[in-house]
Design a protein around this motif. Structure first.
Motif, PDB file in Angstrom:
ATOM      1  N   ILE A 108     -46.287   9.470  -8.988  1.00 20.72           N
ATOM      2  CA  ILE A 108     -45.690   9.976  -7.745  1.00 20.72           C
ATOM      3  C   ILE A 108     -46.777  10.337  -6.749  1.00 20.72           C
ATOM      4  CG2 ILE A 108     -44.415  11.930  -6.779  1.00 20.72           C
ATOM      5  CD1 ILE A 108     -42.650  11.843  -9.273  1.00 20.72           C
ATOM      6  N   GLY A 109     -47.888  10.909  -7.240  1.00 18.81           N
ATOM      7  CA  GLY A 109     -48.990  11.237  -6.348  1.00 18.81           C
ATOM      8  C   GLY A 109     -49.562  10.004  -5.670  1.00 18.81           C
ATOM      9  N   TYR A 110     -49.742   8.931  -6.449  1.00 18.63           N
ATOM     10  CA  TYR A 110     -50.231   7.676  -5.865  1.00 18.63           C
ATOM     11  C   TYR A 110     -49.278   7.156  -4.800  1.00 18.63           C
ATOM     12  CZ  TYR A 110     -53.812   6.941  -9.486  1.00 18.63           C
ATOM     13  OH  TYR A 110     -54.906   7.046 -10.289  1.00 18.63           O
ATOM     14  N   THR A 111     -48.008   7.139  -5.137  1.00 18.95           N
ATOM     15  CA  THR A 111     -47.039   6.472  -4.264  1.00 18.95           C
ATOM     16  C   THR A 111     -46.776   7.266  -2.993  1.00 18.95           C
ATOM     17  OG1 THR A 111     -45.063   5.084  -4.465  1.00 18.95           O
ATOM     18  CG2 THR A 111     -44.805   7.380  -5.076  1.00 18.95           C
ATOM     19  N   MET A 112     -46.825   8.617  -3.063  1.00 16.88           N
ATOM     20  CA  MET A 112     -46.596   9.414  -1.857  1.00 16.88           C
ATOM     21  C   MET A 112     -47.760   9.272  -0.879  1.00 16.88           C
ATOM     22  SD  MET A 112     -44.643  12.919  -2.956  1.00 16.88           S
ATOM     23  CE  MET A 112     -46.054  13.575  -3.837  1.00 16.88           C
ATOM     24  N   VAL A 113     -48.981   9.298  -1.399  1.00 19.85           N
ATOM     25  CA  VAL A 113     -50.144   9.138  -0.530  1.00 19.85           C
ATOM     26  C   VAL A 113     -50.138   7.758   0.116  1.00 19.85           C
ATOM     27  CG1 VAL A 113     -52.671   8.935  -0.506  1.00 19.85           C
ATOM     28  CG2 VAL A 113     -51.571  10.822  -1.731  1.00 19.85           C
ATOM     29  N   TYR A 114     -49.869   6.724  -0.683  1.00 16.49           N
ATOM     30  CA  TYR A 114     -49.842   5.364  -0.131  1.00 16.49           C
ATOM     31  C   TYR A 114     -48.718   5.218   0.888  1.00 16.49           C
ATOM     32  CZ  TYR A 114     -49.683   0.312   0.238  1.00 16.49           C
ATOM     33  OH  TYR A 114     -49.701  -0.964   0.733  1.00 16.49           O
ATOM     34  N   GLY A 115     -47.585   5.834   0.610  1.00 19.08           N
ATOM     35  CA  GLY A 115     -46.444   5.697   1.505  1.00 19.08           C
ATOM     36  C   GLY A 115     -46.702   6.263   2.885  1.00 19.08           C
ATOM     37  N   ILE A 116     -47.632   7.220   3.006  1.00 14.48           N
ATOM     38  CA  ILE A 116     -47.885   7.843   4.306  1.00 14.48           C
ATOM     39  C   ILE A 116     -49.127   7.288   4.986  1.00 14.48           C
ATOM     40  CG2 ILE A 116     -48.514  10.031   5.422  1.00 14.48           C
ATOM     41  CD1 ILE A 116     -46.579  11.437   3.628  1.00 14.48           C
ATOM     42  N   ILE A 117     -50.248   7.195   4.263  1.00 14.55           N
ATOM     43  CA  ILE A 117     -51.486   6.759   4.930  1.00 14.55           C
ATOM     44  C   ILE A 117     -51.938   5.374   4.478  1.00 14.55           C
ATOM     45  CG2 ILE A 117     -52.265   9.118   5.307  1.00 14.55           C
ATOM     46  CD1 ILE A 117     -54.161   8.842   2.971  1.00 14.55           C
ATOM     47  N   GLY A 118     -51.201   4.757   3.542  1.00 12.10           N
ATOM     48  CA  GLY A 118     -51.543   3.396   3.136  1.00 12.10           C
ATOM     49  C   GLY A 118     -52.827   3.292   2.345  1.00 12.10           C
ATOM     50  N   MET A 119     -53.263   4.380   1.701  1.00 15.70           N
ATOM     51  CA  MET A 119     -54.480   4.384   0.898  1.00 15.70           C
ATOM     52  C   MET A 119     -54.160   4.748  -0.544  1.00 15.70           C
ATOM     53  SD  MET A 119     -57.204   6.315   3.394  1.00 15.70           S
ATOM     54  CE  MET A 119     -57.607   5.689   5.022  1.00 15.70           C
ATOM     55  N   ILE A 120     -54.992   4.288  -1.462  1.00 17.69           N
ATOM     56  CA  ILE A 120     -54.825   4.600  -2.876  1.00 17.69           C
ATOM     57  C   ILE A 120     -55.813   5.700  -3.254  1.00 17.69           C
ATOM     58  CG2 ILE A 120     -54.882   3.717  -5.228  1.00 17.69           C
ATOM     59  CD1 ILE A 120     -52.634   2.573  -3.518  1.00 17.69           C
ATOM     60  N   ASN A 121     -55.301   6.804  -3.752  1.00 12.03           N
ATOM     61  CA  ASN A 121     -56.146   7.924  -4.155  1.00 12.03           C
ATOM     62  C   ASN A 121     -56.623   7.712  -5.590  1.00 12.03           C
ATOM     63  OD1 ASN A 121     -57.414  10.346  -4.572  1.00 12.03           O
ATOM     64  ND2 ASN A 121     -55.540  11.560  -4.658  1.00 12.03           N
ATOM     65  N   PHE A 122     -57.731   6.991  -5.754  1.00 14.69           N
ATOM     66  CA  PHE A 122     -58.225   6.684  -7.085  1.00 14.69           C
ATOM     67  C   PHE A 122     -58.853   7.885  -7.773  1.00 14.69           C
ATOM     68  CE2 PHE A 122     -58.016   2.149  -5.808  1.00 14.69           C
ATOM     69  CZ  PHE A 122     -57.286   1.693  -6.887  1.00 14.69           C
ATOM     70  N   ALA A 123     -58.981   9.016  -7.083  1.00 20.92           N
ATOM     71  CA  ALA A 123     -59.442  10.244  -7.730  1.00 20.92           C
ATOM     72  C   ALA A 123     -58.283  11.037  -8.320  1.00 20.92           C
ATOM     73  CB  ALA A 123     -60.203  11.106  -6.723  1.00 20.92           C
ATOM     74  N   HIS A 124     -57.076  10.513  -8.209  1.00 18.05           N
ATOM     75  CA  HIS A 124     -55.889  11.258  -8.635  1.00 18.05           C
ATOM     76  C   HIS A 124     -55.858  11.462 -10.156  1.00 18.05           C
ATOM     77  CE1 HIS A 124     -52.016  13.017  -8.009  1.00 18.05           C
ATOM     78  NE2 HIS A 124     -51.394  12.139  -8.765  1.00 18.05           N
ATOM     79  N   GLY A 125     -56.307  10.478 -10.912  1.00 16.74           N
ATOM     80  CA  GLY A 125     -56.340  10.631 -12.359  1.00 16.74           C
ATOM     81  C   GLY A 125     -57.257  11.761 -12.783  1.00 16.74           C
ATOM     82  N   GLU A 126     -58.349  11.966 -12.038  1.00 12.74           N
ATOM     83  CA  GLU A 126     -59.274  13.058 -12.365  1.00 12.74           C
ATOM     84  C   GLU A 126     -58.653  14.416 -12.048  1.00 12.74           C
ATOM     85  OE1 GLU A 126     -61.122  10.039 -13.608  1.00 12.74           O
ATOM     86  OE2 GLU A 126     -60.457   9.974 -11.530  1.00 12.74           O
ATOM     87  N   ILE A 127     -57.775  14.481 -11.060  1.00 11.04           N
ATOM     88  CA  ILE A 127     -57.059  15.725 -10.782  1.00 11.04           C
ATOM     89  C   ILE A 127     -56.176  16.080 -11.981  1.00 11.04           C
ATOM     90  CG2 ILE A 127     -55.369  16.831  -9.285  1.00 11.04           C
ATOM     91  CD1 ILE A 127     -58.036  16.409  -7.933  1.00 11.04           C
ATOM     92  N   TYR A 128     -55.532  15.087 -12.550  1.00  8.20           N
ATOM     93  CA  TYR A 128     -54.740  15.276 -13.776  1.00  8.20           C
ATOM     94  C   TYR A 128     -55.608  15.827 -14.903  1.00  8.20           C
ATOM     95  CZ  TYR A 128     -53.033  13.227 -18.232  1.00  8.20           C
ATOM     96  OH  TYR A 128     -52.688  12.988 -19.533  1.00  8.20           O
ATOM     97  N   MET A 129     -56.809  15.259 -15.062  1.00  9.48           N
ATOM     98  CA  MET A 129     -57.734  15.711 -16.103  1.00  9.48           C
ATOM     99  C   MET A 129     -58.185  17.146 -15.854  1.00  9.48           C
ATOM    100  SD  MET A 129     -61.317  16.127 -16.302  1.00  9.48           S
ATOM    101  CE  MET A 129     -61.987  14.967 -15.115  1.00  9.48           C
ATOM    102  N   ILE A 130     -58.490  17.471 -14.608  1.00  6.31           N
ATOM    103  CA  ILE A 130     -58.913  18.830 -14.277  1.00  6.31           C
ATOM    104  C   ILE A 130     -57.783  19.817 -14.546  1.00  6.31           C
ATOM    105  CG2 ILE A 130     -59.522  20.336 -12.334  1.00  6.31           C
ATOM    106  CD1 ILE A 130     -61.130  17.963 -11.199  1.00  6.31           C
ATOM    107  N   GLY A 131     -56.559  19.424 -14.240  1.00  7.66           N
ATOM    108  CA  GLY A 131     -55.414  20.289 -14.537  1.00  7.66           C
ATOM    109  C   GLY A 131     -55.313  20.611 -16.020  1.00  7.66           C
ATOM    110  N   ALA A 132     -55.566  19.611 -16.866  1.00  7.60           N
ATOM    111  CA  ALA A 132     -55.534  19.838 -18.312  1.00  7.60           C
ATOM    112  C   ALA A 132     -56.628  20.810 -18.742  1.00  7.60           C
ATOM    113  CB  ALA A 132     -55.685  18.506 -19.041  1.00  7.60           C
ATOM    114  N   TYR A 133     -57.827  20.646 -18.186  1.00  5.32           N
ATOM    115  CA  TYR A 133     -58.939  21.536 -18.539  1.00  5.32           C
ATOM    116  C   TYR A 133     -58.697  22.966 -18.055  1.00  5.32           C
ATOM    117  CZ  TYR A 133     -62.384  18.495 -20.731  1.00  5.32           C
ATOM    118  OH  TYR A 133     -63.052  17.703 -21.632  1.00  5.32           O
TER     119      TYR A 133
END
Length: 308
Positions: free
Chosen positions: A27-52
């Motif tokens: 959902i994070g990927y698709t919402m960002v792309y839907g508005i600014i047309g860019m892929i947030n490839f750092a999004h997976g690392e945000i998931y990892m940081i949340g776990a830590y």
């Protein structure tokens, strides 16, 4: 053959719980792309940081039994959401906003650089080796059949499905009913026109990054509780799978991201159970290729129409 149905339902449940995590990240990927047309490839690392962050919160609170498990999990989620929300905002301000009007390749390189930076940031602070997460939610419902095959439905995976369902309902209401939700839909339709009409598009984009980070953080905490093992590189694999789910469902479509995540999760689990675990990624990505051959915009995506 008698074991087929029980085993099928067991793997289906496992796949749905895994797919729910992919859906949260997608959902994070698709919402960002839907508005600014860019892929947030750092999004997976945000998931990892949340776990830590969830693990660190658990270590601070302790697991000696003095704090009830629901309170422990709630504290892990709240702290993780707050910290990763700041990370999501920082990523947007540092890696995306200055390059928003630049060629797509430059923003892509910036996103990959931010992903590598966050991986190494956590590896330096927490170590690059696997760390164990205490099992604070043991136990499961067990259903034994006449042929001695037992379906095990763990409490942790039930928690994943329940939390994700609640978040999906809340997100849907937020997008449809709230002022910010309406503004984000306007930006996804035409961000330049939305800006001309007085919508603070910078604020909307920042909120979308924060919201995506919050959802990813929840997924990180839930998977940490369920799997019981973390390392700084789990975000890369999960991010690729979630991005695949977003493309499969139709990049830019929130329902598509949810559907794509569930399909990838179930496909992976079934492939590991009935073929071999080494083939699960081959089957999942092969399914993506097959679907995109017949529907290039994804299952729920809409074809882009160029204005001339």
């Amino acid at each position: 053959m008698a074991d087929f149905l029980p085993q099928f339902f067991q793997q289906l449940f496992n796949g749905l719980s895994l797919g729910a995590i992919y859906a949260l990240i997608a959902i994070g990927y698709t919402m960002v792309y839907g508005i600014i047309g860019m892929i947030n490839f750092a999004h997976g690392e945000i998931y990892m940081i949340g776990a830590y962050v969830g693990l660190i919160t658990l270590a601070v609170l302790g697991v000696d039994g003095s704090i009830p498990v629901p309170v422990l999990i709630a504290c892990m989620l709240v702290v993780s959401v707050l910290v990763t929300g700041v990370y999501g905002y920082a990523v947007e301000r540092v890696a995306y906003r200055p390059l928003r009007n630049s060629p797509r390749l430059i923003s892509l390189i910036s996103a990959i650089a931010m992903s590598i930076f966050l991986q190494n940031w956590v590896a330096l602070g927490q170590g690059a080796k696997d760390v164990a997460v205490p099992n604070i939610l043991p136990g499961a419902f067990e259903f034994t059949f006449s042929n001695d095959f037992t379906i095990v439905i763990s409490y942790a995976r039930i928690l994943i499905i329940a939390v994700v369902f609640v978040l999906m309902v809340a997100l849907t209401l937020f997008i449809k009913k709230s002022r910010m939700g309406r503004a984000s839909r306007a930006c996804s339709q035409d961000i330049q026109m939305a800006n001309m009409l007085g919508i603070d598009t910078n604020k909307v984009i920042s909120v979308i990054f924060i919201l995506g980070a919050v959802l990813a953080a929840v997924g990180g905490v839930l998977i940490a509780i369920t799997i019981g093992k973390l390392n700084p590189f789990i975000g890369f694999i999960a991010g690729i799978k979630a991005f695949t789910a977003a493309v499969l469902g139709g990049i830019g479509s929130v329902p598509g991201a949810i559907l794509g995540g569930l399909i990838i999760g179930v496909t992976e689990t079934m492939a590991a159970a009935y073929i071999a675990s080494e083939y699960k990624d081959i089957v999942a990505f092969g399914l993506l290729v097959l679907i995109l051959l017949f529907k290039p915009s994804g299952l729920l995506g809409k074809p882009e129409v160029e204005k001339v």
